[in-house]
Design an enzyme around this catalytic site. Structure first.
Site, PDB file in Angstrom:
ATOM      1  N   ASP A 145      33.128   8.137  33.604  1.00  0.00           N
ATOM      2  CA  ASP A 145      31.776   7.712  33.965  1.00  0.00           C
ATOM      3  C   ASP A 145      31.650   7.388  35.451  1.00  0.00           C
ATOM      4  O   ASP A 145      30.750   6.660  35.856  1.00  0.00           O
ATOM      5  CB  ASP A 145      31.393   6.478  33.119  1.00  0.00           C
ATOM      6  N   GLU A 160      24.587   2.158  27.303  1.00  0.00           N
ATOM      7  CA  GLU A 160      25.377   1.659  28.430  1.00  0.00           C
ATOM      8  C   GLU A 160      24.478   1.303  29.607  1.00  0.00           C
ATOM      9  O   GLU A 160      24.731   0.314  30.314  1.00  0.00           O
ATOM     10  CB  GLU A 160      26.403   2.714  28.852  1.00  0.00           C
ATOM     11  N   GLU A 161      23.438   2.082  29.820  1.00  0.00           N
ATOM     12  CA  GLU A 161      22.590   1.883  31.001  1.00  0.00           C
ATOM     13  C   GLU A 161      21.819   0.569  30.962  1.00  0.00           C
ATOM     14  O   GLU A 161      21.329   0.112  31.993  1.00  0.00           O
ATOM     15  CB  GLU A 161      21.605   3.056  31.139  1.00  0.00           C
ATOM     16  N   HIS A 209      20.586   8.213  38.494  1.00  0.00           N
ATOM     17  CA  HIS A 209      19.403   7.432  38.146  1.00  0.00           C
ATOM     18  C   HIS A 209      18.133   7.903  38.845  1.00  0.00           C
ATOM     19  O   HIS A 209      17.142   7.166  38.854  1.00  0.00           O
ATOM     20  CB  HIS A 209      19.596   5.937  38.421  1.00  0.00           C
ATOM     21  N   ASP A 250      24.980  11.333  34.506  1.00  0.00           N
ATOM     22  CA  ASP A 250      25.417   9.982  34.142  1.00  0.00           C
ATOM     23  C   ASP A 250      24.847   9.672  32.752  1.00  0.00           C
ATOM     24  O   ASP A 250      23.716   9.236  32.636  1.00  0.00           O
ATOM     25  CB  ASP A 250      24.890   8.990  35.186  1.00  0.00           C
ATOM     26  N   ASP A 264      23.452   7.759  26.652  1.00  0.00           N
ATOM     27  CA  ASP A 264      22.110   7.406  27.116  1.00  0.00           C
ATOM     28  C   ASP A 264      21.970   7.638  28.609  1.00  0.00           C
ATOM     29  O   ASP A 264      22.949   7.621  29.359  1.00  0.00           O
ATOM     30  CB  ASP A 264      21.780   5.952  26.776  1.00  0.00           C
TER      31      ASP A 264
END
Length: 406
Positions: A197, A174-175, A379, A140, A79
């Site tokens: 990661d 995960e985010e 992000h 990411d 994700d």
């Protein structure tokens, strides 16, 4: 055989943003598009793989050596962050980067500039993959996904490569802090694992923040502003007052290293009622607990000032610092350091100023430090990843496997 760049570009073309408001697992059905793709690719390579109802891909490459060695896992999340648009990603490929500004052509006037991001100059002469300025890139953690799949491709294509049992895991969500909530560690079958990661080349992390969320509801009282004296309770103003009670020097923009913070992430509402959301972070567990206590004390003060029931808070722990679970198994850090040295990389052991699936996995009984995936400026629209960093990460995976096989 597919090269790592083509594989990465194919993965970032799939929209996989997770959704914090959703209660389902995975939180967004579109995450399954990439998870199904990965499961199919692993099976097509001859690796036994499955995708379960919660969106976890788990695969295993059986040992090809006689001696008993630990089973090693490699994990990445599919994700991408909800913090910036993630649909219709249009990467730019900058070959032999010359150190100049990089225009992000989908958003006129926006550029990656060394004056603002001096780390760009560390990658002169390399191939950079950037966004076009309209979305995030998704390195990411699709860089981590591509690196693991590239290593798997090498292993299955080279039967002479000696290895113990290798476990592969891809996760959703995960985010939004729910990446391994339902991850079945015994079924995964690894003795130790690594999440791919992290950020720039060399990062190796086994300390992370203790993390909590705080959601505050403020009930105001709306009265016509012409006749409001002594009667109105403006929920938005009260929210601002509550925020002013927290130490301003303890915000993310003023902290680094082991320093924790209070981070205001949302303020919504009207005069009648408002909702304020924070994340609370600290590496030190005792200070973390004191931060949560301070948040409650701020709410209590607002109630003493404006009346009981004006403010209420729900504080929810998200994950804890994995150091206490990983440090007793320090050999997995030593193996990773050696693997980086074999690839010509100096390991940079440092705390994560964030979280990782590895933290929750470590507390589930699977010690799981975090290794660089190569991306920077996660992000947001300024995200980029050097191709050479992804290639090095894949090499480190293979070196870790070699080290355990010895």
């Amino acid at each position: 055989m597919e090269n790592i760049l083509d594989r990465f570009l194919r993965y970032v073309s799939v929209d996989t943003q997770s959704c914090e408001e959703s209660e389902s697992q995975p939180s967004a059905a579109k995450e399954l598009d990439l998870l199904k793709m990965l499961n199919d690719e692993l099976n097509a390579m001859g690796v036994e793989s499955s995708l379960d109802e919660y969106g976890y891909v788990m695969a295993r490459i059986p040992s090809n050596i006689d001696s008993k060695v630990p089973a090693i896992g490699f994990i990445a999340h599919v994700d991408t962050s909800p913090d910036a648009p993630g649909k219709d990603v249009k990467p730019q490929i900058i070959r032999d980067y010359d150190g100049a500004d990089i225009p992000l052509k989908g958003n006129p006037g926006l550029a990656l500039r060394p004056a603002e991001f001096p780390e760009l100059l560390d990658y002169k002469g390399q191939t950079l993959i950037t966004t076009d300025g309209t979305t995030l890139l998704g390195a990411d953690d699709k860089a981590g996904v591509a690196e693991i799949m590239d290593a798997v491709q090498y292993i299955v294509s080279h039967p002479e490569f000696r290895h113990g049992d290798i476990c592969i895991g891809f996760t959703p969500d995960e985010e939004i802090g729910r990446g391994v909530v339902k991850f079945d560690v015994p079924r995964f079958g690894a003795d130790y694992a690594y999440t791919m990661d992290g950020g720039p080349v060399g990062e190796l992390e086994f300390e992370n923040f203790n993390a909590a969320s705080a959601k505050i509801h403020i009930q105001g009282r709306n009265v016509h502003p012409g006749y409001a004296k002594g009667k109105m309770k403006n929920a938005l103003q009260i929210a601002c007052e509550l925020n002013s009670l927290l130490p301003p020097e303890q915000r993310p923009e003023h902290t680094c290293g082991y320093e924790g913070f209070f981070h205001l992430i949302a303020l919504e509402g009207s005069v009648e009622e408002a909702t304020v959301a924070y994340i609370i972070r600290d590496h030190d567990r005792a200070i973390f607990e004191s931060r949560k206590k301070m948040m409650q004390e701020c709410v209590d003060f607002i109630n003493s000032r404006y009346g009981e029931g004006t403010a209420s808070v729900a504080i929810k722990d998200q994950y804890y610092n994995m150091r206490e679970m990983v440090e007793p198994h320090y050999q997995i850090i030593d193996k990773a350091v050696k693997a980086m040295e074999m690839a010509g990389i100096k390991a940079k052991i440092q705390p994560i100023r964030g979280g990782t699936d590895g933290a929750n996995l470590s507390f589930k009984g699977l010690p799981c430090p975090n290794i660089f995936a190569g991306g920077l400026n996660f992000h947001g629209k300024m995200e980029f990843v050097p191709l050479e960093s992804m290639e090095k990460a894949s090499e480190v995976i293979l070196n870790i496997v070699k080290n355990f096989a010895e």
